[in-house]
Design an enzyme around this catalytic site. Structure first.
Site, PDB file in Angstrom:
ATOM      1  CG  HIS A   1       5.105  -6.430  -0.366  1.00 61.75           C
ATOM      2  ND1 HIS A   1       5.359  -5.013  -0.772  1.00 61.75           N
ATOM      3  CD2 HIS A   1       4.331  -7.157  -0.735  1.00 61.75           C
ATOM      4  CE1 HIS A   1       4.291  -4.914  -1.614  1.00 61.75           C
ATOM      5  NE2 HIS A   1       3.536  -6.000  -1.748  1.00 61.75           N
TER       6      HIS A   1
ATOM      7  N   GLY B   1      -4.973   7.066  -5.568  1.00 61.71           N
ATOM      8  CA  GLY B   1      -3.742   7.550  -6.129  1.00 61.71           C
ATOM      9  C   GLY B   1      -3.366   8.958  -5.761  1.00 61.71           C
TER      10      GLY B   1
ATOM     11  CE  LYS C   1      -2.842  -1.382  -0.793  1.00 61.68           C
ATOM     12  NZ  LYS C   1      -3.124  -2.106  -2.127  1.00 61.68           N
ATOM     13  CB  CYS C   2       4.323   2.068   0.239  1.00 61.58           C
ATOM     14  SG  CYS C   2       3.911   1.901   2.052  1.00 61.58           S
TER      15      CYS C   2
ATOM     16  CB  SER D   1      -3.598   2.956   1.121  1.00 62.78           C
ATOM     17  OG  SER D   1      -3.942   2.136  -0.148  1.00 62.78           O
TER      18      SER D   1
ATOM     19  NE  ARG E   1      -8.127   4.106  -1.188  1.00 65.30           N
ATOM     20  CZ  ARG E   1      -8.150   5.586  -0.589  1.00 65.30           C
ATOM     21  NH1 ARG E   1      -9.303   5.972  -0.636  1.00 65.30           N
ATOM     22  NH2 ARG E   1      -7.146   6.257  -0.098  1.00 65.30           N
TER      23      ARG E   1
ATOM     24  CB  THR F   1       0.695  -1.162  -8.322  1.00 63.03           C
ATOM     25  OG1 THR F   1       0.034  -1.902  -7.250  1.00 63.03           O
ATOM     26  CG2 THR F   1      -0.096  -1.684  -9.583  1.00 63.03           C
ATOM     27  CD1 TRP F   2       3.077   4.709 -10.933  1.00 61.26           C
ATOM     28  CD2 TRP F   2       3.008   6.053  -9.116  1.00 61.26           C
ATOM     29  NE1 TRP F   2       3.309   6.031 -11.384  1.00 61.26           N
ATOM     30  CE2 TRP F   2       3.354   6.816 -10.173  1.00 61.26           C
ATOM     31  CE3 TRP F   2       2.933   6.379  -7.841  1.00 61.26           C
ATOM     32  CZ2 TRP F   2       3.251   8.141 -10.014  1.00 61.26           C
ATOM     33  CZ3 TRP F   2       2.986   7.889  -7.783  1.00 61.26           C
ATOM     34  CH2 TRP F   2       3.224   8.833  -8.939  1.00 61.26           C
TER      35      TRP F   2
HETATM   36  P1  A3P Z   1      -4.652   4.532  -2.211  1.00 62.85           P
HETATM   37  O1  A3P Z   1      -5.296   3.278  -1.793  1.00 62.85           O
HETATM   38  O2  A3P Z   1      -4.035   5.502  -1.527  1.00 62.85           O
HETATM   39  O3  A3P Z   1      -5.204   5.060  -3.513  1.00 62.85           O
HETATM   40  P2  A3P Z   1       0.390  -0.906  -3.625  1.00 62.85           P
HETATM   41  O4  A3P Z   1       0.551  -0.890  -4.987  1.00 62.85           O
HETATM   42  O5  A3P Z   1       1.814  -0.924  -2.791  1.00 62.85           O
HETATM   43  O6  A3P Z   1      -0.510  -1.679  -2.989  1.00 62.85           O
HETATM   44  O7  A3P Z   1      -0.133   0.478  -3.196  1.00 62.85           O
HETATM   45  C1  A3P Z   1      -1.569   1.047  -3.443  1.00 62.85           C
HETATM   46  C2  A3P Z   1      -1.596   2.495  -3.656  1.00 62.85           C
HETATM   47  O8  A3P Z   1      -0.902   3.138  -4.834  1.00 62.85           O
HETATM   48  C3  A3P Z   1      -3.153   2.753  -3.663  1.00 62.85           C
HETATM   49  O9  A3P Z   1      -3.083   3.966  -2.951  1.00 62.85           O
HETATM   50  C4  A3P Z   1      -3.130   3.163  -5.173  1.00 62.85           C
HETATM   51  O10 A3P Z   1      -4.111   3.946  -5.562  1.00 62.85           O
HETATM   52  C5  A3P Z   1      -1.964   3.834  -5.700  1.00 62.85           C
HETATM   53  N1  A3P Z   1      -1.514   3.491  -7.105  1.00 62.85           N
HETATM   54  C6  A3P Z   1      -1.506   2.490  -7.527  1.00 62.85           C
HETATM   55  N2  A3P Z   1      -1.098   2.837  -8.919  1.00 62.85           N
HETATM   56  C7  A3P Z   1      -0.901   4.089  -8.799  1.00 62.85           C
HETATM   57  C8  A3P Z   1      -0.286   5.092 -10.004  1.00 62.85           C
HETATM   58  N3  A3P Z   1      -0.140   4.689 -11.213  1.00 62.85           N
HETATM   59  N4  A3P Z   1      -0.167   6.338  -9.611  1.00 62.85           N
HETATM   60  C9  A3P Z   1      -0.388   6.743  -8.164  1.00 62.85           C
HETATM   61  N5  A3P Z   1      -0.688   6.057  -7.334  1.00 62.85           N
HETATM   62  C10 A3P Z   1      -1.151   4.786  -7.623  1.00 62.85           C
END
Ligand code: A3P
Length: 344
Positions: free
Chosen positions: A159, A311, A95-96, A187, A309, A99-100
């Site tokens: 992780h 972002g 959740k940090c 998140s 969610r 994915t991005w």
């Molecule tokens: P939020 O729940 O605050 O929206 P992870 O990938 O570590 O699980 O982290 C998920 C968080 O990264 C979520 O935050 C998600 O929306 C955000 N996120 C995923 N893809 C993103 C992107 N391309 N750009 C910015 N934030 C992104």
């Protein structure tokens, strides 16, 4: 064992792991049951706690709360993971921004074979997590031999805190992303609610404050990579989710320099950095079928769209009272004191 020679994908890495698997197949060194049984006695002696959703069990292994199913993977990673010098590992707490950063690093490293503006770029048909092997997932399932079959340079994801992958530094390069723990907690709550809709935010918040979150405590996870990044800046690149949001292009350039693939003048001219930023942008990834449909894992019935969610940063103000925020801020500040790292 098959080789990748017959693959219709580049001989140089990184290649999308999902594509490589089509050729490699699943290669078991030991069955998941064998690996679990091998360490069952040790795992049973470790202190335990339940994750915030009350379902998964965490075990305190060498100071970190690891899901019990991942402890055998941690032990195997510590003993057997052999990095290649040109490997890159994306590391983070869930959740940090994993994915991005997976998407940005894959798009940057693989840009010669897969130009970011191309219509058939892997990130337009695969979820970013499908492009990178997940280390603990492979080591948990006795599937680590699949890593050996990947062409160099390999790009992998974990992780795990750094002590669980000790050979990674200085054995290869690690890109780490951290995030304000308050936004991470928010998140995580939204994510876990996809499995358990009545989960109270306060329960997740308390678990973050107590340290008993998967791969946590948060501060020890972050500090394990932070300390390595200050000691060996050429081996660990420490990024922040909030900085990525503020200036993605600047961070992509930093990332490219770190992995030894700076953008050329021709690429600058062609707008390659902007293409990567656009390809991996929240709005673009969220709208793709690969990210709107399907589940993260056959064993984890969370829809992929849960990864995209909001972002943004600062959503914590909509979820916690000011006293809660300052309580968590104070815990984190106390843990970070003297380290040179702050979250304020
Ligand atoms: P939020 O729940 O605050 O929206 P992870 O990938 O570590 O699980 O982290 C998920 C968080 O990264 C979520 O935050 C998600 O929306 C955000 N996120 C995923 N893809 C993103 C992107 N391309 N750009 C910015 N934030 C992104």
């Amino acid at each position: 064992m098959p080789t990748l020679a017959s693959m219709a994908i580049p001989e140089e890495g990184p290649v999308p792991f999902e594509d490589a698997l089509v050729v490699i197949g699943t290669y078991l060194v030991s069955s998941p049951q064998q690996r679990e049984e091998e360490h069952a006695d040790l795992v049973a002696t470790l202190p335990s706690a339940l994750e915030a959703n009350g379902v998964k069990k965490l075990r305190l292994y060498q100071g970190f709360w690891i899901r019990d199913i991942h402890v055998p993977a941690a032990i195997a990673l510590q003993r057997q993971f052999e990095p290649r010098p040109d490997d890159v590992i994306v590391a983070s707490l869930p959740k940090c921004g994993t994915t991005w950063l997976n998407a940005l690093t894959f798009a940057t490293m693989a840009r010669k074979a897969y130009p970011p503006a191309s219509a058939d770029h892997p990130l337009r048909r695969l979820n970013p997590h499908q492009c990178l092997p997940f280390l603990e997932g492979l080591f948990k399932g006795g599937r680590e031999a699949e890593l050996e079959l990947l062409p160099s340079p390999r790009l992998m994801n974990t992780h795990m805190p750094l002590p669980m992958v000790p050979s990674a530094v200085p054995g290869c390069r690690v890109v780490y992303v951290c995030r304000d723990p308050k936004d991470m907690a928010v998140s995580a709550w939204h994510f876990l609610r996809r499995l358990q809709p009545d989960l109270a935010f306060a329960v997740v918040f308390e678990s973050v404050c107590d340290g008993a979150v998967a791969f946590g405590p948060v501060w020890d996870h972050v500090l394990s990579y932070w300390r390595a990044s200050t000691a060996m800046p050429d081996k660990v690149l420490f990024l922040r989710y909030e900085e990525l949001l503020r200036d993605p292009a600047k961070n992509v350039r930093k990332l490219a320099r770190f992995i030894g693939m700076p953008f050329s003048a021709a690429e600058d001219e062609a707008g390659t950095v902007d293409s990567i930023v656009q390809l991996c942008s929240f709005g673009h990834l969220k709208g793709l079928d690969a990210n709107k449909t399907g589940h993260l894992d056959p064993l984890l019935p969370v829809p992929r769209d849960a990864l995209f969610r909001n972002g943004a940063s600062g959503d914590w103000v909509n979820h916690m009272m000011p006293e809660m925020a300052s309580h968590l801020d104070k815990i984190v500040a106390d843990k970070m004191r003297g380290t040179g790292l702050t979250f304020q």
